[in-house]
Design a protein around this motif. Sequence first.
Motif, PDB file in Angstrom:
ATOM      1  N   GLN A 321       0.006 -12.509  -0.818  1.00 33.96           N
ATOM      2  CA  GLN A 321      -0.142 -13.913  -1.217  1.00 33.96           C
ATOM      3  C   GLN A 321      -0.238 -14.082  -2.732  1.00 33.96           C
ATOM      4  OE1 GLN A 321      -2.469 -16.338   1.372  1.00 33.96           O
ATOM      5  NE2 GLN A 321      -2.807 -17.945  -0.137  1.00 33.96           N
ATOM      6  N   HIS A 323      -0.515 -11.203  -4.955  1.00 42.69           N
ATOM      7  CA  HIS A 323      -0.191  -9.936  -5.609  1.00 42.69           C
ATOM      8  C   HIS A 323       1.304  -9.683  -5.456  1.00 42.69           C
ATOM      9  CE1 HIS A 323      -4.440  -9.235  -4.402  1.00 42.69           C
ATOM     10  NE2 HIS A 323      -4.520  -8.364  -5.378  1.00 42.69           N
TER      11      HIS A 323
ATOM     12  N   LYS B  44      -8.222 -18.690   1.154  1.00 41.93           N
ATOM     13  CA  LYS B  44      -6.826 -18.792   0.725  1.00 41.93           C
ATOM     14  C   LYS B  44      -5.930 -19.346   1.823  1.00 41.93           C
ATOM     15  CE  LYS B  44      -5.250 -14.113   1.999  1.00 41.93           C
ATOM     16  NZ  LYS B  44      -3.936 -14.305   2.606  1.00 41.93           N
ATOM     17  N   SER B  66      -8.516 -16.509  -3.657  1.00 39.49           N
ATOM     18  CA  SER B  66      -7.389 -15.717  -4.152  1.00 39.49           C
ATOM     19  C   SER B  66      -6.898 -16.198  -5.511  1.00 39.49           C
ATOM     20  CB  SER B  66      -6.232 -15.767  -3.151  1.00 39.49           C
ATOM     21  OG  SER B  66      -5.666 -17.063  -3.080  1.00 39.49           O
ATOM     22  N   THR B  67      -7.428 -17.329  -5.974  1.00 41.01           N
ATOM     23  CA  THR B  67      -7.037 -17.865  -7.287  1.00 41.01           C
ATOM     24  C   THR B  67      -8.272 -18.471  -7.949  1.00 41.01           C
ATOM     25  OG1 THR B  67      -6.588 -20.104  -6.481  1.00 41.01           O
ATOM     26  CG2 THR B  67      -4.745 -18.543  -6.406  1.00 41.01           C
ATOM     27  N   ALA B  85     -10.990 -12.289  -5.167  1.00 40.90           N
ATOM     28  CA  ALA B  85     -10.569 -11.005  -4.607  1.00 40.90           C
ATOM     29  C   ALA B  85      -9.189 -10.569  -5.099  1.00 40.90           C
ATOM     30  CB  ALA B  85     -10.611 -11.065  -3.084  1.00 40.90           C
ATOM     31  N   VAL B  86      -8.902 -10.855  -6.344  1.00 39.77           N
ATOM     32  CA  VAL B  86      -7.705 -10.336  -7.013  1.00 39.77           C
ATOM     33  C   VAL B  86      -8.204  -9.738  -8.327  1.00 39.77           C
ATOM     34  CG1 VAL B  86      -5.482 -10.913  -8.070  1.00 39.77           C
ATOM     35  CG2 VAL B  86      -6.211 -12.099  -5.982  1.00 39.77           C
ATOM     36  N   GLY B  87      -7.705  -8.557  -8.659  1.00 39.21           N
ATOM     37  CA  GLY B  87      -8.201  -7.854  -9.845  1.00 39.21           C
ATOM     38  C   GLY B  87      -8.263  -8.758 -11.074  1.00 39.21           C
TER      39      GLY B  87
END
Lengths: 380, 380
Positions: A321, A323, B44, B66-67, B85-87
């Motif tokens: 989603q 990445h 998300k 997620s953003t 939860a995204v680097g």
Amino acid sequence: MRKDKFQDLQTPCLIVDRAKMLTNIHRMKNHLTSLGVSLRPHVKTTKSVEIIKLLFEGGTGPITVSTLREAEYFFEGGFTDIMYAVGIVPAKLGRVKKLIEAGAGIRLILDSLDVAQSLVDYGVTHQVIFDVLIEIDCDMHRAGLSPDDPQILDIAGLLEGSSASNFMGFMTHAGESYNCETTEAIRKHSHIERDAVVQAVKYTQQSGIYSRIVSAGSTPTARFADDLTGVTEVRAGVFVFQDLFQAGLGVCDIDDIALSVLTMVIGHKKNQNRLIIDAGGMALSKDRGTAHQKQDRLFGLVCSADDGKLIPNLIVEAANQEHGMITSLAGEINFDDFPIGTLLRILPNHACMTAAAHSCYHIIDGNQVVADIWPRCQGW
Amino acid sequence: MRKDKFQDLQTPCLIVDRAKMLTNIHRMKNHLTSLGVSLRPHVKTTKSVEIIKLLFEGGTGPITVSTLREAEYFFEGGFTDIMYAVGIVPAKLGRVKKLIEAGAGIRLILDSLDVAQSLVDYGVTHQVIFDVLIEIDCDMHRAGLSPDDPQILDIAGLLEGSSASNFMGFMTHAGESYNCETTEAIRKHSHIERDAVVQAVKYTQQSGIYSRIVSAGSTPTARFADDLTGVTEVRAGVFVFQDLFQAGLGVCDIDDIALSVLTMVIGHKKNQNRLIIDAGGMALSKDRGTAHQKQDRLFGLVCSADDGKLIPNLIVEAANQEHGMITSLAGEINFDDFPIGTLLRILPNHACMTAAAHSCYHIIDGNQVVADIWPRCQGW
């Protein structure tokens, strides 16, 4: 109008190379001018009043829309000659009526006598006059009547005879041109498109019913058409941006693609030879149109952010989603060349779908952001 | 709150069956309660404050985003415990800082010593304290460090020792569970997830560094987990709606799917045995996740609008931008059953991607629209 660097933009976002876009626009306009037909751009790709006004050199002109929301948005933006190129249904006539009463010239399409009858009845009841074309199916791709279908005479006669409708002519779309493997095959589809609508025009002329609009088109057939005798206008949309799918068809070069997604390297996965970026399926779309072409571009090709040049062998091989996973098709990535925080541009498979994930464009000239922000309309 | 019929909605649009959604939510919550772990829903999928508040029975709770746009949107909606939860990358710390200063508890993730050092430096310079987890890779699906990677000790030590960061623990995601062919295989992936984070926890404990959050999850592994000893919380998102992909995995039944796209029949293509609908690739998404499952659902399955029951053998076989093409997998469609104007519901392959094409939900109870409109956040 602010002058910004890419570093000031939040990734992922859409960027449009203005110079490439203008070249794409001029090439198509010049080609169609040489063929003696007018262009009715399909705005479903850009959904941007600013970009389509650029196409019309600051003014407006006839456009094609894929949703009533686009029709409303572009009408607010000053466009009045609007073809809604999806078969009309009675439930949507109320919104069309409002546009007409506000001064818009909406050209509807249909391929059913029942719908035509409902439309005429609605027009009589609500005192509104609809401009209508009959949709012709030239290649069994989607909707429309065959050009020799006797229903055509019934529908055209009904529309011509009613005080609530104007019969305007015929339109068709060679969707199958997207499956061609050679430019010669695409050219043949441009003939198929032309012949289908011209046949329908002649068929109705025999009954004394004349067509004012004879409309055909798709970006591939528009690009390779060599003789559009009998056609009055061409509809095409994606040519403004171009994309990897069009490049795969031979419609453009990869270097012509004006739309890309600006993204940032957010991780290194050295044991998998992967860069991780912050543009995933949401920012790039899940469109995999190139999967069936000679060269599968997976989820997109990778360019340097600064100069927009393709970085050889890099490809977005997977998209979750939020990445994206970039790998190299030839050997090890030199991770030192792409530290975390590096900006990249991703060229899309399908510009219409990629653009739709975003609410606006950042227009660039070289590596300068020159217009921040051009909005897009969204939804239905 | 208006009580409307489907006929009052503009198609295409998203509808959510409230009863099915609540059943999905309760099933997951009960299962995780029985395993002694808490749920940190991934928002998300729904991107809806109203829906996630429903999950928390009117209140709020820990969430995953997620953003950063989701983080900002849900923080405005009252949620304060938010895992991004995204680097994280240094360029995004400014937005995180604003959220923290406004009172949000943002849990960041990273898997790089360089990024950890930049984050700590930023925190010292800007006088902000970041809560950070280390991302663990349990199945070579995406990002993260192997649970025995020595970098873990360096990163955890740096974060633990800095006044600008709190080391919170570990998180992982078994993305490969999406490729499983049996529920037993999914269960094994839930063990792989658990074992990976628990191994990392023990590894750092040997150096006197303790974890407060031990986070794992995906909807499939959450559904089939039977022992999450050592895990403190599970992240899952799509279970709220479910979709055809999850049904293909065995995570739910098709009848559990709470999200669908309301669409209208806009044409009959009898010579191709096709109904044409006004939900195409834009409204359904181009996600073809089921293409690699035992049963390929193409672009979605078709239900009656009124009662939501599956119509046997009908399937959306093709999707252009604003046209969907429904065919029958068994014999001729009876076109009289589907006059132009008929409303249908399309069950999506991938709820996250389909929902993302729309700006809001219409919540239904039976065939009544009971909440018009619940917004979604969009963009980045």
